[in-house]
Design a protein around this motif. Structure first.
Motif, short mmCIF file in Angstrom:
data_model
loop_
_atom_site.label_atom_id
_atom_site.label_comp_id
_atom_site.label_asym_id
_atom_site.label_seq_id
_atom_site.Cartn_x
_atom_site.Cartn_y
_atom_site.Cartn_z
N VAL A 62 29.67 28.42 13.41
CA VAL A 62 31.09 28.60 13.72
C VAL A 62 31.65 27.23 14.08
O VAL A 62 31.17 26.58 15.00
CB VAL A 62 31.31 29.58 14.89
CG1 VAL A 62 32.79 29.68 15.24
CG2 VAL A 62 30.75 30.96 14.53
N LEU B 94 35.50 40.62 10.42
CA LEU B 94 34.53 40.44 11.50
C LEU B 94 33.71 41.71 11.70
O LEU B 94 32.51 41.65 11.95
CB LEU B 94 35.25 40.07 12.79
CG LEU B 94 35.73 38.62 12.89
CD1 LEU B 94 36.67 38.46 14.08
CD2 LEU B 94 34.57 37.67 13.01
N ASN C 155 24.01 31.66 12.31
CA ASN C 155 25.40 31.51 11.91
C ASN C 155 25.95 30.15 12.34
O ASN C 155 25.44 29.53 13.27
CB ASN C 155 26.26 32.61 12.56
CG ASN C 155 25.68 33.98 12.31
OD1 ASN C 155 25.50 34.39 11.17
ND2 ASN C 155 25.37 34.69 13.38
N LEU D 184 39.84 35.05 8.00
CA LEU D 184 39.20 35.72 9.13
C LEU D 184 40.15 36.72 9.75
O LEU D 184 41.29 36.41 10.08
CB LEU D 184 38.78 34.68 10.17
CG LEU D 184 37.91 35.18 11.32
CD1 LEU D 184 36.57 35.66 10.80
CD2 LEU D 184 37.71 34.09 12.35
N PRO E 106 42.18 30.49 9.75
CA PRO E 106 40.73 30.52 9.93
C PRO E 106 40.09 31.35 8.82
O PRO E 106 40.62 32.39 8.41
CB PRO E 106 40.55 31.18 11.30
CG PRO E 106 41.86 30.97 12.00
CD PRO E 106 42.90 31.02 10.92
N GLN E 107 38.93 30.91 8.33
CA GLN E 107 38.26 31.61 7.23
C GLN E 107 36.79 31.82 7.54
O GLN E 107 36.20 31.13 8.39
CB GLN E 107 38.42 30.82 5.93
CG GLN E 107 39.85 30.79 5.41
CD GLN E 107 39.94 30.24 4.00
OE1 GLN E 107 39.50 29.13 3.75
NE2 GLN E 107 40.47 31.02 3.09
N ILE E 108 36.19 32.77 6.83
CA ILE E 108 34.78 33.09 7.00
C ILE E 108 34.11 33.13 5.63
O ILE E 108 34.68 33.63 4.67
CB ILE E 108 34.61 34.44 7.74
CG1 ILE E 108 33.13 34.73 8.00
CG2 ILE E 108 35.27 35.58 6.98
CD1 ILE E 108 32.91 35.87 8.98
N LEU F 180 37.36 37.02 17.64
CA LEU F 180 36.32 36.00 17.56
C LEU F 180 35.42 36.04 18.78
O LEU F 180 34.20 35.98 18.67
CB LEU F 180 36.96 34.62 17.42
CG LEU F 180 35.99 33.44 17.25
CD1 LEU F 180 35.09 33.65 16.04
CD2 LEU F 180 36.74 32.14 17.14
N VAL G 255 32.02 30.28 9.82
CA VAL G 255 33.44 30.42 10.19
C VAL G 255 33.99 29.03 10.49
O VAL G 255 33.31 28.21 11.10
CB VAL G 255 33.61 31.33 11.42
CG1 VAL G 255 35.01 31.21 12.01
CG2 VAL G 255 33.32 32.78 11.07
#
Length: 222
Positions: A145, A216, A143, A211, A196-198, A95, A167
């Protein structure tokens, strides 16, 4: 002195559940049910993070224990702290590498929780150090996050950039929009994943993946 089958240790950040590795899982589950039922009034109805210590648990066993705690207490467990140091370091490094690619003049940080009714708009990518509660809205030209729980509505790539992404450490949004593509949450309520997800756009649709270093690498920063 006889070792207690489970011990609940609390601090201002959450709860540590220390378990006896010698118990069978059924015995452990019974002890957790009993302990949290007896301690329900004392523990109150706080939102907490929880860590499981003392023995290895499968994802299925973690899920069963979490449901047992929710069923026999007033606690709202918002996340599970991962004690796997290698996995934690891999996620943090991946990350950070991706965030560092956002040049300082194209990204901002905001620290705090967004409450229902709050609307925040950014002309850059944005990193939220906190939770986005249901009823809150985030709009970003780049983006988004969220280093916390995303329960609200988020609009990334508001300038039309469909290669933007979202994210969250815990992804549970009412609606996600990336560029001109919109995705809404299902009417059926379910427990959001703990990983964690995206969210990103591919072939005209928004996809949400766990994620990882691979995901990534495949995502282009705006």
């Amino acid at each position: 002195m006889k070792k207690a089958p489970i011990v609940i240790k609390g601090n201002k950040s959450g709860i540590r559940l220390v378990m006896d590795s010698g118990l069978s899982f059924d015995e452990l589950l019974s002890e957790v049910r009993k302990k949290f039922s007896e301690s329900s009034d004392f523990l109150g109805d706080a939102q907490v993070a929880i860590s499981f210590e003392g023995r290895k648990l499968t994802e299925e066993e973690e899920a069963i224990l979490l449901q047992c705690i929710v069923d026999h207490s007033k606690l709202d467990v918002v996340c599970v702290i991962d004690n796997d140091k290698k996995r934690e370091e891999l996620f943090t490094r991946s990350l950070n590498e991706r965030l560092m690619q956002m040049k300082t003049n194209t990204g901002q940080f905001f620290k705090g929780n967004l409450r229902s009714g709050q609307v925040m708009e950014f002309e850059t990518s944005i990193v939220i150090l906190g939770d986005v509660n249901a009823g809150a809205h985030i709009v970003s030209t780049g983006n988004v996050v969220v280093l916390g729980t995303l329960n609200g509505t988020v609009y990334a790539g508001a300038s039309g950039q469909e290669n933007s992404f979202v994210v969250a450490l815990r992804m549970n949004p009412v609606q996600i929009r990336i560029g001109d593509i919109i995705a809404r949450s299902s009417d059926e309520k379910s427990e959001p994943p703990r990983e964690p997800q995206i969210a990103y756009v591919e072939e005209g649709a928004i996809y949400i993946d766990t994620l990882s270093r691979d995901t990534l690498k495949d995502i282009k920063c705006y």
